[in-house]
Design an enzyme around this catalytic site. Structure first.
Site, short mmCIF file in Angstrom:
data_model
loop_
_atom_site.label_atom_id
_atom_site.label_comp_id
_atom_site.label_asym_id
_atom_site.label_seq_id
_atom_site.Cartn_x
_atom_site.Cartn_y
_atom_site.Cartn_z
N CYS A 123 -59.59 -15.10 -13.89
CA CYS A 123 -58.19 -15.55 -13.89
C CYS A 123 -57.27 -14.64 -13.09
O CYS A 123 -56.21 -15.07 -12.63
CB CYS A 123 -57.67 -15.66 -15.31
SG CYS A 123 -58.74 -16.67 -16.33
N HIS A 159 -50.40 -16.87 -14.65
CA HIS A 159 -51.63 -17.65 -14.66
C HIS A 159 -51.50 -18.70 -15.76
O HIS A 159 -51.08 -18.40 -16.88
CB HIS A 159 -52.82 -16.72 -14.93
CG HIS A 159 -54.04 -17.45 -15.42
ND1 HIS A 159 -54.59 -18.50 -14.71
CD2 HIS A 159 -54.80 -17.31 -16.53
CE1 HIS A 159 -55.64 -18.95 -15.37
NE2 HIS A 159 -55.78 -18.26 -16.48
N ASN A 200 -56.20 -25.34 -17.05
CA ASN A 200 -56.37 -23.96 -16.59
C ASN A 200 -57.36 -23.97 -15.42
O ASN A 200 -58.53 -24.28 -15.60
CB ASN A 200 -56.89 -23.12 -17.77
CG ASN A 200 -57.18 -21.67 -17.42
OD1 ASN A 200 -57.45 -21.34 -16.27
ND2 ASN A 200 -57.14 -20.82 -18.41
N1 COA Z 1 -60.60 -30.85 -30.44
C1 COA Z 1 -60.51 -30.91 -31.77
N2 COA Z 1 -60.82 -29.87 -32.57
C2 COA Z 1 -61.21 -28.74 -31.98
C3 COA Z 1 -61.33 -28.62 -30.58
C4 COA Z 1 -60.99 -29.74 -29.80
N3 COA Z 1 -61.06 -29.74 -28.47
N4 COA Z 1 -61.73 -27.38 -30.29
C5 COA Z 1 -61.88 -26.73 -31.46
N5 COA Z 1 -61.57 -27.56 -32.48
C6 COA Z 1 -61.59 -27.30 -33.91
C7 COA Z 1 -62.44 -26.12 -34.30
O1 COA Z 1 -63.78 -26.50 -34.41
C8 COA Z 1 -61.84 -25.72 -35.63
O2 COA Z 1 -62.36 -26.55 -36.62
P1 COA Z 1 -62.70 -25.96 -38.09
O3 COA Z 1 -61.41 -25.43 -38.62
O4 COA Z 1 -63.21 -27.14 -38.81
O5 COA Z 1 -63.71 -24.89 -37.84
C9 COA Z 1 -60.35 -26.08 -35.46
O6 COA Z 1 -60.27 -26.96 -34.33
C10 COA Z 1 -59.46 -24.88 -35.23
O7 COA Z 1 -60.11 -24.06 -34.28
P2 COA Z 1 -59.51 -22.69 -33.90
O8 COA Z 1 -60.40 -22.05 -32.91
O9 COA Z 1 -59.13 -21.95 -35.14
O10 COA Z 1 -58.18 -23.20 -33.20
P3 COA Z 1 -57.03 -22.36 -32.62
O11 COA Z 1 -55.77 -22.78 -33.27
O12 COA Z 1 -57.35 -20.92 -32.57
O13 COA Z 1 -56.97 -22.91 -31.14
C11 COA Z 1 -57.61 -22.42 -28.90
C12 COA Z 1 -58.08 -22.78 -30.29
C13 COA Z 1 -58.82 -22.27 -28.01
C14 COA Z 1 -56.72 -23.52 -28.35
C15 COA Z 1 -56.81 -21.10 -29.04
O14 COA Z 1 -57.59 -20.11 -29.66
C16 COA Z 1 -56.30 -20.59 -27.74
O15 COA Z 1 -55.37 -21.13 -27.20
N6 COA Z 1 -56.92 -19.51 -27.20
C17 COA Z 1 -56.65 -19.02 -25.88
C18 COA Z 1 -57.51 -19.79 -24.94
C19 COA Z 1 -57.15 -19.60 -23.51
O16 COA Z 1 -56.02 -19.63 -23.14
N7 COA Z 1 -58.15 -19.39 -22.70
C20 COA Z 1 -57.99 -19.21 -21.32
C21 COA Z 1 -57.79 -17.79 -21.04
S1 COA Z 1 -57.73 -17.47 -19.35
#
Ligand code: COA
Length: 330
Positions: A113, A257, A287
């Protein structure tokens, strides 16, 4: 020492739009979940036969033309991507060939990134030192062919998209253009956001077992990435301002980014700058890793959001972990 500034930018987005609704037909997810957690409404996927180098070439043609130059004027190029056309060689040499450039140096950067900003710092240093006059910096990604689009990969695959961006860096008066670059890494977090295979520590690098286990797909510790990103973005933006004797009130616009809308909003809040000063286009493209900053910069310029004399801060955080900022007097 002379200065270095961005003379022209360009972007390339594949025509195929993939909406959240389309993803719901391939995995167990909902449009609401994706929009609420990431701010993304649609992204672009390439058609078979298009590689990161092709998106890079398309964006570069525009950037070079807007700089008032031709491909023959480019003396060095840097290509940042985590999704090269092939394992080796990198995309830089493919661009050199496809654009009919002379046998110039072509450097590949793989800091994910932050790749475009790392590349831009190379261009900045070379141009300021007088080593080269015109350096092309490209960030381009084809993520769609490396993602698990089934429910097993949904936490990663709803986030990423394909695209390319490019900028031409050339000489300027001292004090105008790129003021400074600030680059960081912390490899102890390398495994929190990675694609493990093909892997040179495995014998062989890739096997049917590895593919069956999905080890060639990117994996991400989402919460971990989020926590580190919202700390490092403001930190590295402040570092850039302090290094140039400026404060947040000097900033005209921050182009981060495009990791995730919630991260961008958290950055605006942490810096206590109005949300409209922190650019976002993630809802359209997702992204696009190394491509997101040059695409966003190109759109900002096109929309007239950057004027001569403005102080522009580019900032990135991502896999590595790596983070970086570039401060520019436009
Ligand atoms: N659709 C529906 N449900 C989903 C899913 C999707 N695409 N992806 C994950 N889930 C589910 C998970 O399995 C989890 O279920 P569970 O509670 O039954 O185990 C639930 O949603 C919550 O998951 P969690 O990981 O706790 O969600 P979160 O609120 O932390 O959000 C991200 C997940 C990835 C969106 C978040 O962590 C985030 O924004 N991280 C940064 C990612 C990023 O920006 N990456 C790029 C960096 S360059």
């Amino acid at each position: 020492m002379r200065g270095a500034r961005i003379l022209g930018t360009g972007r390339a987005l594949p025509p195929r739009v993939v909406t959240n609704a389309e993803l719901t037909t391939r995995m167990d997810t909902t449009e609401e979940w994706i929009v609420q957690r990431t701010g993304i409404r649609e992204r672009r996927f390439v058609d078979p036969g298009t590689g990161a180098s092709d998106l890079g070439v398309q964006a570069s043609r525009v950037a070079i033309e807007r700089a008032g130059l031709t491909p023959k004027d480019i003396q060095f190029l840097v290509f940042a991507t985590l999704s090269p056309d092939m394992f080796f060689p990198g995309c830089g040499v493919l661009v050199q060939e496809k654009m009919g450039m002379d046998t110039i140096g072509a450097l590949d950067v793989r800091t994910q990134c932050t790749g475009f900003l790392y590349g831009l710092s190379v261009a900045e240093a070379y141009v300021k030192a007088g080593f080269y006059d015109y350096v092309l910096v490209i960030g381009a990604e084809v993520q769609s062919t490396g993602m698990d689009l089934s429910t097993a990969g949904r936490d990663v695959s709803v986030i990423f998209g394909d695209g390319g961006g490019a900028a031409v860096v050339g000489p300027s008066d001292p004090g105008r253009g790129i003021l400074s670059s600030h680059l960081h890494s912390e490899g102890k977090y390398a495994r929190e956001l990675m694609a493990e295979a093909p892997a040179s520590i495995e014998h062989p690098r890739i096997s049917k077992e590895m593919i069956d286990a999905g080890r060639h797909y990117g994996t991400m510790n989402g919460r971990y990435v989020f926590t580190h990103a919202v700390r490092r973005f403001p930190e590295v933006i402040r570092e850039a301002l302090e290094a140039n004797g400026m404060t947040l009130s000097d900033l005209s616009i921050v182009i981060p980014h495009q990791a995730n809308l919630r991260i961008t909003q958290a950055v605006a809040k942490a810096l206590e700058v109005p949300p409209e000063k922190v650019f976002s286009n993630i809802e359209k493209y997702g992204n696009t890793t190394a491509a997101s900053i040059p695409i966003a910069l190109d759109e900002c310029i096109e929309e007239g959001r950057i004027r001569e004399g403005d102080i522009v801060c580019l900032a990135a955080f991502g896999s590595g972990f790596t983070w970086a900022s570039t401060l520019i007097r436009w």
